[in-house]
Design a protein around this motif. Structure first.
Motif, PDB file in Angstrom:
ATOM      1  N   GLN A  85      -7.074  10.661  -3.490  1.00 57.37           N
ATOM      2  CA  GLN A  85      -6.709   9.560  -4.384  1.00 57.37           C
ATOM      3  C   GLN A  85      -5.283   9.147  -4.038  1.00 57.37           C
ATOM      4  O   GLN A  85      -4.379   9.985  -4.003  1.00 57.37           O
ATOM      5  CB  GLN A  85      -6.781   9.972  -5.867  1.00 57.37           C
ATOM      6  CG  GLN A  85      -8.180  10.166  -6.402  1.00 57.37           C
ATOM      7  CD  GLN A  85      -8.723  11.540  -6.038  1.00 57.37           C
ATOM      8  OE1 GLN A  85      -8.048  12.547  -6.251  1.00 57.37           O
ATOM      9  NE2 GLN A  85      -9.926  11.590  -5.475  1.00 57.37           N
ATOM     10  N   GLU A  86      -5.118   7.867  -3.755  1.00 53.84           N
ATOM     11  CA  GLU A  86      -3.809   7.328  -3.397  1.00 53.84           C
ATOM     12  C   GLU A  86      -3.398   6.319  -4.462  1.00 53.84           C
ATOM     13  O   GLU A  86      -4.015   5.275  -4.624  1.00 53.84           O
ATOM     14  CB  GLU A  86      -3.859   6.647  -2.022  1.00 53.84           C
ATOM     15  CG  GLU A  86      -4.375   7.521  -0.891  1.00 53.84           C
ATOM     16  CD  GLU A  86      -3.464   8.685  -0.575  1.00 53.84           C
ATOM     17  OE1 GLU A  86      -2.241   8.568  -0.831  1.00 53.84           O
ATOM     18  OE2 GLU A  86      -3.960   9.717  -0.090  1.00 53.84           O
TER      19      GLU A  86
ATOM     20  N   GLN B  57      -8.599   7.809   0.521  1.00 56.88           N
ATOM     21  CA  GLN B  57      -8.617   7.839   1.978  1.00 56.88           C
ATOM     22  C   GLN B  57     -10.046   7.961   2.488  1.00 56.88           C
ATOM     23  O   GLN B  57     -10.840   8.759   1.995  1.00 56.88           O
ATOM     24  CB  GLN B  57      -7.773   8.991   2.513  1.00 56.88           C
ATOM     25  CG  GLN B  57      -7.618   8.955   4.038  1.00 56.88           C
ATOM     26  CD  GLN B  57      -6.630   9.991   4.541  1.00 56.88           C
ATOM     27  OE1 GLN B  57      -5.852  10.541   3.767  1.00 56.88           O
ATOM     28  NE2 GLN B  57      -6.642  10.248   5.836  1.00 56.88           N
TER      29      GLN B  57
ATOM     30  N   THR C  42      -7.444   5.665   6.773  1.00 55.50           N
ATOM     31  CA  THR C  42      -6.424   5.268   5.816  1.00 55.50           C
ATOM     32  C   THR C  42      -7.136   5.004   4.501  1.00 55.50           C
ATOM     33  O   THR C  42      -8.299   5.377   4.333  1.00 55.50           O
ATOM     34  CB  THR C  42      -5.609   4.051   6.296  1.00 55.50           C
ATOM     35  OG1 THR C  42      -4.521   3.834   5.379  1.00 55.50           O
ATOM     36  CG2 THR C  42      -6.446   2.795   6.365  1.00 55.50           C
ATOM     37  N   ASP C  43      -6.482   4.312   3.583  1.00 53.23           N
ATOM     38  CA  ASP C  43      -7.076   4.052   2.280  1.00 53.23           C
ATOM     39  C   ASP C  43      -8.266   3.109   2.396  1.00 53.23           C
ATOM     40  O   ASP C  43      -8.265   2.173   3.212  1.00 53.23           O
ATOM     41  CB  ASP C  43      -6.032   3.461   1.344  1.00 53.23           C
ATOM     42  CG  ASP C  43      -4.798   4.356   1.240  1.00 53.23           C
ATOM     43  OD1 ASP C  43      -4.901   5.544   1.595  1.00 53.23           O
ATOM     44  OD2 ASP C  43      -3.752   3.858   0.813  1.00 53.23           O
ATOM     45  N   ASP C  44      -9.260   3.339   1.534  1.00 50.90           N
ATOM     46  CA  ASP C  44     -10.519   2.596   1.645  1.00 50.90           C
ATOM     47  C   ASP C  44     -10.352   1.092   1.515  1.00 50.90           C
ATOM     48  O   ASP C  44     -11.019   0.324   2.208  1.00 50.90           O
ATOM     49  CB  ASP C  44     -11.544   3.113   0.622  1.00 50.90           C
ATOM     50  CG  ASP C  44     -11.014   3.192  -0.801  1.00 50.90           C
ATOM     51  OD1 ASP C  44      -9.870   2.749  -1.062  1.00 50.90           O
ATOM     52  OD2 ASP C  44     -11.736   3.723  -1.674  1.00 50.90           O
TER      53      ASP C  44
ATOM     54  N   SER D  70      -1.725   8.985   5.079  1.00 53.70           N
ATOM     55  CA  SER D  70      -3.013   9.266   5.720  1.00 53.70           C
ATOM     56  C   SER D  70      -2.829  10.154   6.940  1.00 53.70           C
ATOM     57  O   SER D  70      -3.583  11.114   7.145  1.00 53.70           O
ATOM     58  CB  SER D  70      -3.700   7.959   6.127  1.00 53.70           C
ATOM     59  OG  SER D  70      -3.931   7.146   5.012  1.00 53.70           O
TER      60      SER D  70
ATOM     61  N   THR E  68       0.843  -1.200   0.000  1.00 50.85           N
ATOM     62  CA  THR E  68       0.000   0.000   0.000  1.00 50.85           C
ATOM     63  C   THR E  68       0.882   1.254   0.000  1.00 50.85           C
ATOM     64  O   THR E  68       0.689   2.172   0.785  1.00 50.85           O
ATOM     65  CB  THR E  68      -0.977   0.016   1.190  1.00 50.85           C
ATOM     66  OG1 THR E  68      -0.249  -0.056   2.432  1.00 50.85           O
ATOM     67  CG2 THR E  68      -1.937  -1.152   1.115  1.00 50.85           C
TER      68      THR E  68
ATOM     69  N   ALA F 243      -6.502   3.966  -4.585  1.00 52.04           N
ATOM     70  CA  ALA F 243      -7.394   3.936  -3.421  1.00 52.04           C
ATOM     71  C   ALA F 243      -7.796   5.369  -3.081  1.00 52.04           C
ATOM     72  O   ALA F 243      -7.307   6.336  -3.673  1.00 52.04           O
ATOM     73  CB  ALA F 243      -6.685   3.291  -2.236  1.00 52.04           C
TER      74      ALA F 243
ATOM     75  N   SER G 123       1.928   4.463  -1.440  1.00 50.81           N
ATOM     76  CA  SER G 123       1.438   5.548  -2.284  1.00 50.81           C
ATOM     77  C   SER G 123       2.598   6.291  -2.954  1.00 50.81           C
ATOM     78  O   SER G 123       3.604   6.601  -2.318  1.00 50.81           O
ATOM     79  CB  SER G 123       0.619   6.545  -1.460  1.00 50.81           C
ATOM     80  OG  SER G 123      -0.513   5.915  -0.914  1.00 50.81           O
TER      81      SER G 123
ATOM     82  N   PRO H  55     -14.648   8.629   0.349  1.00 44.99           N
ATOM     83  CA  PRO H  55     -13.212   8.900   0.191  1.00 44.99           C
ATOM     84  C   PRO H  55     -12.945  10.353  -0.166  1.00 44.99           C
ATOM     85  O   PRO H  55     -13.718  10.974  -0.893  1.00 44.99           O
ATOM     86  CB  PRO H  55     -12.802   7.959  -0.943  1.00 44.99           C
ATOM     87  CG  PRO H  55     -14.058   7.653  -1.682  1.00 44.99           C
ATOM     88  CD  PRO H  55     -15.146   7.679  -0.662  1.00 44.99           C
TER      89      PRO H  55
ATOM     90  N   TYR I   5      -1.205   3.539  -5.663  1.00 43.32           N
ATOM     91  CA  TYR I   5      -0.294   2.530  -5.135  1.00 43.32           C
ATOM     92  C   TYR I   5       0.754   2.159  -6.182  1.00 43.32           C
ATOM     93  O   TYR I   5       0.427   1.758  -7.303  1.00 43.32           O
ATOM     94  CB  TYR I   5      -1.049   1.256  -4.744  1.00 43.32           C
ATOM     95  CG  TYR I   5      -1.883   1.365  -3.504  1.00 43.32           C
ATOM     96  CD1 TYR I   5      -1.900   2.520  -2.727  1.00 43.32           C
ATOM     97  CD2 TYR I   5      -2.678   0.296  -3.087  1.00 43.32           C
ATOM     98  CE1 TYR I   5      -2.665   2.611  -1.583  1.00 43.32           C
ATOM     99  CE2 TYR I   5      -3.451   0.372  -1.953  1.00 43.32           C
ATOM    100  CZ  TYR I   5      -3.446   1.528  -1.195  1.00 43.32           C
ATOM    101  OH  TYR I   5      -4.216   1.606  -0.066  1.00 43.32           O
TER     102      TYR I   5
END
Length: 279
Positions: free
Chosen positions: A220-221, A128, A195-197, A158, A106, A126, A108, A217, A223
């Motif tokens: 936008q993260e 947040q 944290t990320d969804d 996050s 995970t 993902a 980012s 959310p 990965y």
């Protein structure tokens, strides 16, 4: 020839013992190195259900599935993969020190991280979000965090985002892992975890219905696959493997398999992403 004196015999015995000891040290070192020869070392999380999770000596999760697929496309079989735990705050150091060849944890893609390492991918986008107790109706989004106690992981983007956007509104507790955050949420020490969804979906699944993802959310993260800085040829090979995984349907199956029962679906506006980073 006269026999060797007792003193000389003792000296020789000590010298031989020293030589043997040194030889043993080098032999052990050589064995340690050969254990990883011809194998690929991949950093993952060990404590993230649905993404990277160590369970009874096996490794499961979406990140793990992507890593296996990429490794296979690079020419490595399952028994040629060495899995290594990659905590958030240690990822850059692990790549810089050569402890791993790549990291799927995970991770980012950010400009600040690209100062220290390079990335391939992205392989997932993902967003947040927030995780709360199932019976909590007071938090429907980040706008409801005023006065609330929030948990995230030290070194994660996050935690940084919360500090920047909600620093005057929330009390932030940082923990070494998301399992600790989930425990704090269970026990009422904090009101929400952020944290990320997709990470939160995994935690919700592991909670057996006691926790839920809010579902709003606010970032936008992207990965990425962390690699040593400047290795463009390696990034290109990894990107080709990710693109193939998306095209043949394995990527979609991996998402569904690892979020089953949570009601989670990735944001179709950003997923699946186009892997072009690092080339």
């Amino acid at each position: 020839m006269k026999s060797m004196s007792a003193t000389m015999r003792r000296v020789w015995r000590r010298a031989i013992a020293v030589v043997c000891a040194v030889a043993c040290v080098f032999a052990v070192s050589a064995c340690g190195s050969s254990d990883e020869e011809g194998k690929i070392r991949i950093g993952i999380k060990f404590d993230q259900p649905g993404l990277g999770f160590k369970k009874s000596g096996t490794y499961v999760g979406f990140d793990v599935d992507v890593a296996r697929y990429v490794a296979q496309e690079l020419g490595y079989s399952e028994d040629q993969i060495i899995w290594k735990e990659a905590p958030s705050k240690q990822r850059e150091a692990m790549l810089q020190n050569g402890d791993v060849d790549m990291i799927l944890a995970t991770y980012s893609i950010t400009d600040s991280r690209k100062n220290a390492v390079s990335f391939a991918g992205p392989y997932f986008v993902a967003g947040q979000d927030l995780l709360v107790r199932r019976d909590d109706t007071s938090i429907k989004g980040p706008e409801d965090l005023n006065g609330k106690r929030l948990c995230s992981v030290t070194g994660s983007t996050s935690a940084t985002t919360v500090k920047e956007k909600f620093a005057n509104e929330v009390q932030l507790m940082e923990q070494p892992g998301y399992a600790e955050c989930a425990t704090a949420l269970f026990s009422g020490i904090v009101d929400a975890v952020t944290t990320d969804d997709i990470i939160l979906a995994g935690l919700a699944s592991a909670s057996r219905g006691k926790l839920k993802v809010v579902g709003k959310p606010f970032t936008q993260e992207y990965y990425g696959v962390g690699i040593k800085k400047g290795n463009k040829a390696f990034a290109k090979k990894i990107n080709a493997a990710i693109a193939k995984m998306i095209k043949d349907g394995s990527w979609e199956r991996a998402v569904k398999d690892n979020t089953r029962g949570t009601g989670y679906t990735p944001n179709a506006k950003y997923n699946p992403p186009k892997p072009t980073e690092g080339e």
